[in-house]
Design a protein around this motif. Structure first.
Motif, PDB file in Angstrom:
ATOM      1  N   THR A 142       2.367  12.754  -0.250  1.00 27.08           N
ATOM      2  CA  THR A 142       3.136  11.816   0.563  1.00 27.08           C
ATOM      3  C   THR A 142       3.782  10.770  -0.348  1.00 27.08           C
ATOM      4  O   THR A 142       3.144  10.266  -1.272  1.00 27.08           O
ATOM      5  N   LYS A 143       5.029  10.432  -0.076  1.00 28.33           N
ATOM      6  CA  LYS A 143       5.786   9.556  -0.967  1.00 28.33           C
ATOM      7  C   LYS A 143       5.559   8.085  -0.646  1.00 28.33           C
ATOM      8  O   LYS A 143       5.615   7.677   0.509  1.00 28.33           O
ATOM      9  N   LEU A 144       5.296   7.324  -1.693  1.00 28.68           N
ATOM     10  CA  LEU A 144       5.163   5.872  -1.608  1.00 28.68           C
ATOM     11  C   LEU A 144       6.048   5.271  -2.691  1.00 28.68           C
ATOM     12  O   LEU A 144       6.120   5.803  -3.804  1.00 28.68           O
ATOM     13  N   TYR A 145       6.703   4.163  -2.359  1.00 25.22           N
ATOM     14  CA  TYR A 145       7.663   3.580  -3.292  1.00 25.22           C
ATOM     15  C   TYR A 145       7.270   2.167  -3.695  1.00 25.22           C
ATOM     16  O   TYR A 145       6.630   1.433  -2.936  1.00 25.22           O
ATOM     17  N   SER A 146       7.675   1.812  -4.910  1.00 21.39           N
ATOM     18  CA  SER A 146       7.640   0.440  -5.384  1.00 21.39           C
ATOM     19  C   SER A 146       9.083   0.058  -5.642  1.00 21.39           C
ATOM     20  O   SER A 146       9.668   0.475  -6.648  1.00 21.39           O
ATOM     21  N   GLY A 147       9.670  -0.686  -4.706  1.00 17.15           N
ATOM     22  CA  GLY A 147      11.117  -0.863  -4.765  1.00 17.15           C
ATOM     23  C   GLY A 147      11.774   0.478  -4.476  1.00 17.15           C
ATOM     24  O   GLY A 147      11.512   1.123  -3.467  1.00 17.15           O
ATOM     25  N   ASN A 148      12.608   0.918  -5.400  1.00 17.22           N
ATOM     26  CA  ASN A 148      13.252   2.224  -5.245  1.00 17.22           C
ATOM     27  C   ASN A 148      12.614   3.299  -6.116  1.00 17.22           C
ATOM     28  O   ASN A 148      13.103   4.429  -6.171  1.00 17.22           O
ATOM     29  N   ARG A 149      11.522   2.953  -6.793  1.00 14.18           N
ATOM     30  CA  ARG A 149      10.853   3.910  -7.669  1.00 14.18           C
ATOM     31  C   ARG A 149       9.658   4.530  -6.976  1.00 14.18           C
ATOM     32  O   ARG A 149       8.887   3.852  -6.289  1.00 14.18           O
ATOM     33  N   LEU A 150       9.503   5.825  -7.157  1.00 15.90           N
ATOM     34  CA  LEU A 150       8.378   6.537  -6.563  1.00 15.90           C
ATOM     35  C   LEU A 150       7.092   6.150  -7.281  1.00 15.90           C
ATOM     36  O   LEU A 150       7.032   6.109  -8.511  1.00 15.90           O
TER      37      LEU A 150
END
Length: 350
Positions: free
Chosen positions: A148-156
């Protein structure tokens, strides 16, 4: 002849004051003209020292910050168009979401339901973020582990594993001891229910080895200092410390220095005799070259294991009913106690 994109076409319909097309009709056109998936994007954020999740909803090019997750779930349960801006006004249909978005939606449902159970009946507090701790951290770890994808800002956000151990520092202080269980770096470490996790520079870390449950079973709490006086430091050193030293996840310093200052270990001596229809027992305790009556004649200058001596005396009293002239007495007529002494007591006293 000009060809208009579906989104532009819908915008023209909305902006035309003479257009009688209603929202229901627009939703129907959107359903058949727009194949872009609905995106529910999870992002990390910090509120003080607490790491949390916040969410955005929309389409790939237009995502809108969600300020009330309860409202999102309400709109899923009672399908109605959700207007978030000029580029999103439609029903939240999980079937139109990508895989990560569906998983995050199920996650939010669970958290929101639990949150609302603990809410006053007539309160209207919003749920704009989800703090990452306890069992929530475990669930997030499972989601990330399964892609499942989680982001920090626009970075994965990345995913990795590492080993975790706890440092225990023992300091001897004039015959007593201070035991410090060093604290973990709370700025980067997250305590789940099942495991410890870390989050550092956009990478989620699952720690193997040491777990919160494992530490609790040992009776240890990171950041806590334990102080043992001369009265009970030997009990810690002889009963507790050997068990801690067997752990693969504890790094202990100062153990040998502590053992070096301990008094000799207690050795218990029992002398049995039979006189005048009574079984007699004299009980002594020996510390190195010094011998004392069991649990008697304590002074401030002698270092003895008072708790342990008392435990041994209580064991004797299970079988010997009287105490006279520094001897424990058991009448030969007390057949039940005599049988218990012969069957169990002697073996326990060895």
């Amino acid at each position: 002849m000009f060809l208009l994109g579906s989104n532009l076409f819908l915008n023209i319909l909305r902006d035309d004051p003479f257009d009688v097309t209603n929202d229901a009709a627009l939703q129907l056109l959107s359903l058949y003209s727009d194949n872009e998936p609905i995106i529910l994007k999870a992002q990390t954020n910090n509120y003080g020292a607490t790491l949390c999740l916040q969410f955005k909803l929309g389409k790939v090019k237009h995502l809108y910050q969600l300020h009330d997750l309860n409202y999102l779930i309400e709109m899923v349960h009672n399908p109605q168009p959700v207007k978030l801006g000029n580029f999103f006004n439609e029903i939240i249909d999980p079937k139109k979401m990508d895989a990560s978005s569906k998983r995050w939606l199920d996650f939010i449902k669970k958290i929101a339901d639990a949150h609302n159970l603990n809410r006053w009946e007539y309160s209207h507090d919003t749920l704009d973020r989800i703090d990452i701790s306890n069992s929530i951290a475990d669930e997030i770890n499972d989601l990330l582990y399964n892609g499942t994808k989680l982001y920090s800002g626009n970075r994965l956000v990345g995913y990795t594993t590492d080993k975790l151990s706890a440092n225990i520092k023992i300091e001897e202080n004039n015959g007593s001891a201070n035991i410090l269980v060093e604290d973990f770096p709370t700025s980067t470490l997250i305590a789940g229910t099942d495991n410890y996790y870390g989050y550092y520079k956009g990478v989620w870390i699952k720690y193997d080895g040491l777990t919160p449950k494992y530490l609790a079973q040992l009776g240890l709490h990171p950041g806590k200092e334990l102080r043992f006086s001369k009265k009970n430091v030997a009990e810690f050193a002889r009963k507790v410390l050997p068990k801690l030293e067997k752990s693969d996840y504890l790094a202990i310093t100062g153990a040998n220095e502590l053992r070096a200052i301990l008094p000799p270990e207690a050795a218990f001596i029992f002398k049995l005799d039979y006189q005048d229809n009574n079984v007699l027992c004299q009980a002594f305790v020996q510390y190195g070259k010094d011998t004392y009556l069991l649990n008697r004649n304590f002074t401030q200058t002698t270092r003895r294991e008072a708790k342990r001596e008392n435990e041994v005396e209580q064991l004797l009293k299970q079988y010997f009913a009287d105490f006279k002239n520094n001897e424990y007495l058991l009448s030969n007529d007390n057949l039940d106690h005599l049988e218990q002494l012969l069957d169990q007591g002697i073996a326990k006293l060895k």
